[in-house]
Write a protein that holds these residues in place. Sequence first.
Motif, PDB file in Angstrom:
ATOM      1  N   UNK A  73       0.781  -1.162  -0.102  1.00 58.02           N
ATOM      2  CA  UNK A  73       0.136   0.239  -0.461  1.00 58.02           C
ATOM      3  C   UNK A  73       0.659   1.125   0.247  1.00 58.02           C
ATOM      4  N   UNK A  74       0.698   2.208  -1.182  1.00 59.22           N
ATOM      5  CA  UNK A  74       0.824   3.403  -1.124  1.00 59.22           C
ATOM      6  C   UNK A  74       0.625   4.383  -1.606  1.00 59.22           C
ATOM      7  N   UNK A  75       1.051   5.196  -2.455  1.00 57.26           N
ATOM      8  CA  UNK A  75       0.606   6.702  -3.758  1.00 57.26           C
ATOM      9  C   UNK A  75       0.549   6.345  -4.608  1.00 57.26           C
ATOM     10  N   UNK A  76       0.959   4.754  -4.944  1.00 57.70           N
ATOM     11  CA  UNK A  76       1.151   4.012  -6.772  1.00 57.70           C
ATOM     12  C   UNK A  76       0.160   3.117  -6.414  1.00 57.70           C
ATOM     13  N   UNK A  77      -0.352   2.152  -5.405  1.00 56.23           N
ATOM     14  CA  UNK A  77      -0.963   1.375  -5.391  1.00 56.23           C
ATOM     15  C   UNK A  77      -2.128   1.323  -6.187  1.00 56.23           C
ATOM     16  N   UNK A  78      -3.131   2.421  -5.864  1.00 56.06           N
ATOM     17  CA  UNK A  78      -4.373   2.896  -6.742  1.00 56.06           C
ATOM     18  C   UNK A  78      -4.201   2.606  -8.263  1.00 56.06           C
ATOM     19  N   UNK A  79      -2.700   3.355  -9.310  1.00 57.14           N
ATOM     20  CA  UNK A  79      -2.632   4.226  -9.766  1.00 57.14           C
ATOM     21  C   UNK A  79      -2.257   2.323 -10.786  1.00 57.14           C
ATOM     22  N   UNK A  80      -1.434   1.355 -10.483  1.00 57.23           N
ATOM     23  CA  UNK A  80      -0.689   0.478 -10.931  1.00 57.23           C
ATOM     24  C   UNK A  80      -2.084  -0.729 -10.346  1.00 57.23           C
ATOM     25  N   UNK A  81      -1.839  -0.826 -11.577  1.00 60.70           N
ATOM     26  CA  UNK A  81      -3.681  -2.357 -11.959  1.00 60.70           C
ATOM     27  C   UNK A  81      -2.671  -3.672 -11.019  1.00 60.70           C
ATOM     28  N   UNK A  82      -1.388  -3.840 -11.345  1.00 58.17           N
ATOM     29  CA  UNK A  82      -1.500  -5.138 -10.715  1.00 58.17           C
ATOM     30  C   UNK A  82      -0.769  -5.529  -8.962  1.00 58.17           C
ATOM     31  N   UNK A  83      -0.167  -3.686  -8.596  1.00 58.69           N
ATOM     32  CA  UNK A  83      -0.462  -3.349  -7.376  1.00 58.69           C
ATOM     33  C   UNK A  83      -1.903  -3.765  -6.762  1.00 58.69           C
ATOM     34  N   UNK A  84      -2.983  -2.752  -7.346  1.00 63.46           N
ATOM     35  CA  UNK A  84      -4.139  -2.629  -6.464  1.00 63.46           C
ATOM     36  C   UNK A  84      -4.898  -4.277  -6.566  1.00 63.46           C
ATOM     37  N   UNK A  85      -5.172  -4.674  -7.827  1.00 61.12           N
ATOM     38  CA  UNK A  85      -4.804  -6.377  -8.101  1.00 61.12           C
ATOM     39  C   UNK A  85      -4.588  -7.035  -6.248  1.00 61.12           C
ATOM     40  N   UNK A  86      -3.779  -7.153  -6.452  1.00 60.92           N
ATOM     41  CA  UNK A  86      -2.472  -7.761  -5.186  1.00 60.92           C
ATOM     42  C   UNK A  86      -3.034  -7.197  -3.779  1.00 60.92           C
ATOM     43  N   UNK A  87      -3.377  -6.065  -3.712  1.00 64.45           N
ATOM     44  CA  UNK A  87      -2.818  -5.303  -2.321  1.00 64.45           C
ATOM     45  C   UNK A  87      -4.623  -5.257  -1.831  1.00 64.45           C
ATOM     46  N   UNK A  88      -5.864  -5.172  -2.857  1.00 65.10           N
ATOM     47  CA  UNK A  88      -7.014  -4.848  -2.635  1.00 65.10           C
ATOM     48  C   UNK A  88      -8.017  -5.653  -3.257  1.00 65.10           C
ATOM     49  N   UNK A  89      -8.189  -5.628  -4.272  1.00 63.20           N
ATOM     50  CA  UNK A  89      -9.180  -6.113  -5.225  1.00 63.20           C
ATOM     51  C   UNK A  89      -9.330  -7.522  -5.098  1.00 63.20           C
ATOM     52  N   UNK A  90      -7.865  -8.676  -4.817  1.00 67.63           N
ATOM     53  CA  UNK A  90      -8.680  -9.449  -5.267  1.00 67.63           C
ATOM     54  C   UNK A  90      -8.798 -10.277  -3.550  1.00 67.63           C
ATOM     55  N   UNK A  91      -7.953  -9.561  -2.430  1.00 66.80           N
ATOM     56  CA  UNK A  91      -8.700  -9.811  -0.669  1.00 66.80           C
ATOM     57  C   UNK A  91     -10.061  -9.956  -1.004  1.00 66.80           C
ATOM     58  N   UNK A  92     -10.111  -8.384  -1.448  1.00 65.33           N
ATOM     59  CA  UNK A  92     -11.602  -8.182  -1.046  1.00 65.33           C
ATOM     60  C   UNK A  92     -12.386  -8.873  -1.210  1.00 65.33           C
ATOM     61  N   UNK A  93     -12.036  -8.879  -2.697  1.00 66.38           N
ATOM     62  CA  UNK A  93     -13.769  -9.704  -3.107  1.00 66.38           C
ATOM     63  C   UNK A  93     -13.757 -11.181  -2.505  1.00 66.38           C
ATOM     64  N   UNK A  94     -12.689 -11.964  -2.634  1.00 64.93           N
ATOM     65  CA  UNK A  94     -12.413 -13.235  -2.041  1.00 64.93           C
ATOM     66  C   UNK A  94     -12.975 -13.144  -0.749  1.00 64.93           C
TER      67      UNK A  94
END
Length: 143
Positions: A73-94
């Motif tokens: 997590x950091x300033x770049x997380x939401x801008x980068x699709x791969x970082x967002x997938x691993x840090x937010x989308x994958x865990x939250x949706x699962x």
Amino acid sequence: MYTGILHLHSYLAYVVLLGLTISFVYALIGALTNREFTEKDRKFGLFGLIPAHIQLLAGIVLYIISPLGISNFGDHTMADATSRLYALEHPLINIIAVVLITIGFSKSKKIAPARSRFRSVYVFYGIALILILSRIPWAAWPH
């Protein structure tokens, strides 16, 4: 330790997908044939529930120790699709998918008509299966 948990989480995903698919199809067939909901049917529901919960525990541990998880997590997380997938989308949706699986299994134990019990399993497990398939990081999927 990280590599072991990563491999466990990656390969256990096959078991989760297989268990959810078996549970979903079995419940759908049970509802369509108007069978009585028995103890055997409840156990088939566990094929989807138990691996999903074990996978969730492995995923939480991996999320904590992985460089792609919480430490990403950091300033770049939401801008980068791969970082967002691993840090937010994958865990939250699962996590949402595992909650839906748990709700579907719990409701199937409390509802009276057999067809409604089967429907509880196949609807909740089906939605969870779609959510899980939508957030698998396919590029990193073990072959």
